[in-house]
Design a protein around this motif. Sequence first.
Motif, PDB file in Angstrom:
ATOM      1  N   THR A 159      15.206 -10.071  30.361  1.00 22.41           N
ATOM      2  CA  THR A 159      16.591 -10.531  30.240  1.00 22.41           C
ATOM      3  C   THR A 159      17.018 -10.611  28.782  1.00 22.41           C
ATOM      4  OG1 THR A 159      16.329 -11.822  32.272  1.00 22.41           O
ATOM      5  CG2 THR A 159      18.216 -12.348  30.902  1.00 22.41           C
ATOM      6  N   VAL A 160      16.099 -10.981  27.892  1.00 23.57           N
ATOM      7  CA  VAL A 160      16.439 -11.101  26.464  1.00 23.57           C
ATOM      8  C   VAL A 160      16.032  -9.868  25.671  1.00 23.57           C
ATOM      9  CG1 VAL A 160      16.285 -13.611  26.558  1.00 23.57           C
ATOM     10  CG2 VAL A 160      14.262 -12.286  25.899  1.00 23.57           C
ATOM     11  N   GLY A 161      15.572  -8.815  26.354  1.00 25.08           N
ATOM     12  CA  GLY A 161      15.290  -7.557  25.682  1.00 25.08           C
ATOM     13  C   GLY A 161      13.897  -7.411  25.115  1.00 25.08           C
ATOM     14  N   LEU A 162      12.984  -8.326  25.407  1.00 24.99           N
ATOM     15  CA  LEU A 162      11.619  -8.217  24.877  1.00 24.99           C
ATOM     16  C   LEU A 162      10.783  -7.217  25.666  1.00 24.99           C
ATOM     17  CD1 LEU A 162      10.709 -11.958  24.134  1.00 24.99           C
ATOM     18  CD2 LEU A 162      11.327 -10.163  22.497  1.00 24.99           C
ATOM     19  N   PHE A 163      11.094  -7.049  26.960  1.00 28.16           N
ATOM     20  CA  PHE A 163      10.336  -6.140  27.821  1.00 28.16           C
ATOM     21  C   PHE A 163      11.303  -5.224  28.563  1.00 28.16           C
ATOM     22  CE2 PHE A 163       7.721 -10.172  28.062  1.00 28.16           C
ATOM     23  CZ  PHE A 163       6.795  -9.759  27.115  1.00 28.16           C
TER      24      PHE A 163
ATOM     25  N   ILE B 118      22.151 -10.228  27.083  1.00 30.69           N
ATOM     26  CA  ILE B 118      21.928 -10.776  25.738  1.00 30.69           C
ATOM     27  C   ILE B 118      23.229 -11.300  25.146  1.00 30.69           C
ATOM     28  CG2 ILE B 118      21.284 -10.163  23.371  1.00 30.69           C
ATOM     29  CD1 ILE B 118      19.242  -8.221  24.558  1.00 30.69           C
ATOM     30  N   LEU B 119      24.330 -10.583  25.379  1.00 28.60           N
ATOM     31  CA  LEU B 119      25.633 -11.051  24.894  1.00 28.60           C
ATOM     32  C   LEU B 119      25.981 -12.409  25.515  1.00 28.60           C
ATOM     33  CD1 LEU B 119      27.758  -7.754  24.964  1.00 28.60           C
ATOM     34  CD2 LEU B 119      27.022  -9.039  22.940  1.00 28.60           C
ATOM     35  N   GLY B 120      25.703 -12.544  26.812  1.00 30.54           N
ATOM     36  CA  GLY B 120      26.003 -13.801  27.484  1.00 30.54           C
ATOM     37  C   GLY B 120      25.142 -14.944  26.973  1.00 30.54           C
TER      38      GLY B 120
END
Length: 398
Positions: free
Chosen positions: A349-353, A256-258
């Motif tokens: 990858t984006v934290g949704l799952f 997410i930072l990237g």
Amino acid sequence: MNQQKTPFQQIDYTLIFLVFLLMCISFLAIYSGTTEQYVDYEETGRDFFLKRQVIFYVVGFIVMIGIMSFDYELLKNFSIPFYVIGLLMLIYVELNGVVRNGSQRWMNFFGFGPEFQPSEFMKFFLIIALAHMLYLLTTNRTDKSLKGDLVLLGKILAVGMPPFLLILKQPDLGTALVIGSVIATMILVAGISWRLIFLCLLAVVGGIVTLVYLHNFHYEFFSSNLIKAHQLDRIYGWLNPDEYAGSFAYQTTQAILGIGAGQLFGSGFMNSVQAQSAAVPELHTDFIFAVIGEEFGFIGATVLLVVFFLMFYRMVIIALTCNNLFGTYLVSGIIGLLVFQVVQNIGMTVGLFPVTGLALPFISYGGTALVTNMIAIGIVLNVGMRTKNYMFQAEQQA
């Protein structure tokens, strides 16, 4: 009177071109995502994984052309043998499979030959079996009652649940969820009433509530019988990423930072901080979307999503225009197979799952996954190129 073209005059070149675009994106992302954490530049070169991915794509295209060369209706004759062989391989894995990193997912032939993962083949065997079964049950179906829908639903679950449970027990939650997505897709396209589908959704929600209850009040039973420790850790990391940023949620947090650092236009090819410093583990495989998001920004990520959307749109068109129910069900199952993997990979990858270890189709590095995805494309193209178009009223097929 009908007007027919030969099958090879009806190839969907748009779909092939979209796969070609995904291949180009894959090559760029894998090359940039290959750091010294994974290979020794002096011994193998930075292009180690890229060269292998090129070979995998060559093999994949050859296999795709081979799949396109025969009439897909011949698959009806092998639906039961394929399904039985797939189940027997999964049972063999359960009894005598190769154990690696705490999971028993692989097999070889009596200790000889290379190891392979039967669940990858079972995905297609299940799609073929369900497509053939639904073709037989729904062609000229007249019983639209709730009882008829219950019987149809029961048969879908009777075929789909055995491989789902066997794969879940390996444990391989990611592939089990893919199998679940195939089953759900087939239920949706089978013509079952929405009331019954809604009841199925309520049952799923009830199952999740039951798991939460067991976790909170019967943790010993929950952790020893229903879920593995590493899977539970991933759920903790998903629910509390800040608290577990240094452990369970490390991959997601760094990804997410990237992606956030990429902003609108990205940092540029091979100019990323997170990717080039190898801060994100499994960057060339499971978390390859983080490379695209950081180096090509929101615009680059959007381009990738648009290509995926157009690819699935072309598949939907092929499913809708096919005048053979077997072909429609085949393509529908493949759409469910691929869409779920794309949504789950990008979502984790984006934290949704939660992290499940599913690769991003056609983009992530990996031979088995890529070749199986090319088989899927070959089947879809096969259905599209053998769809008969009539000048006047569509003729009924047996």
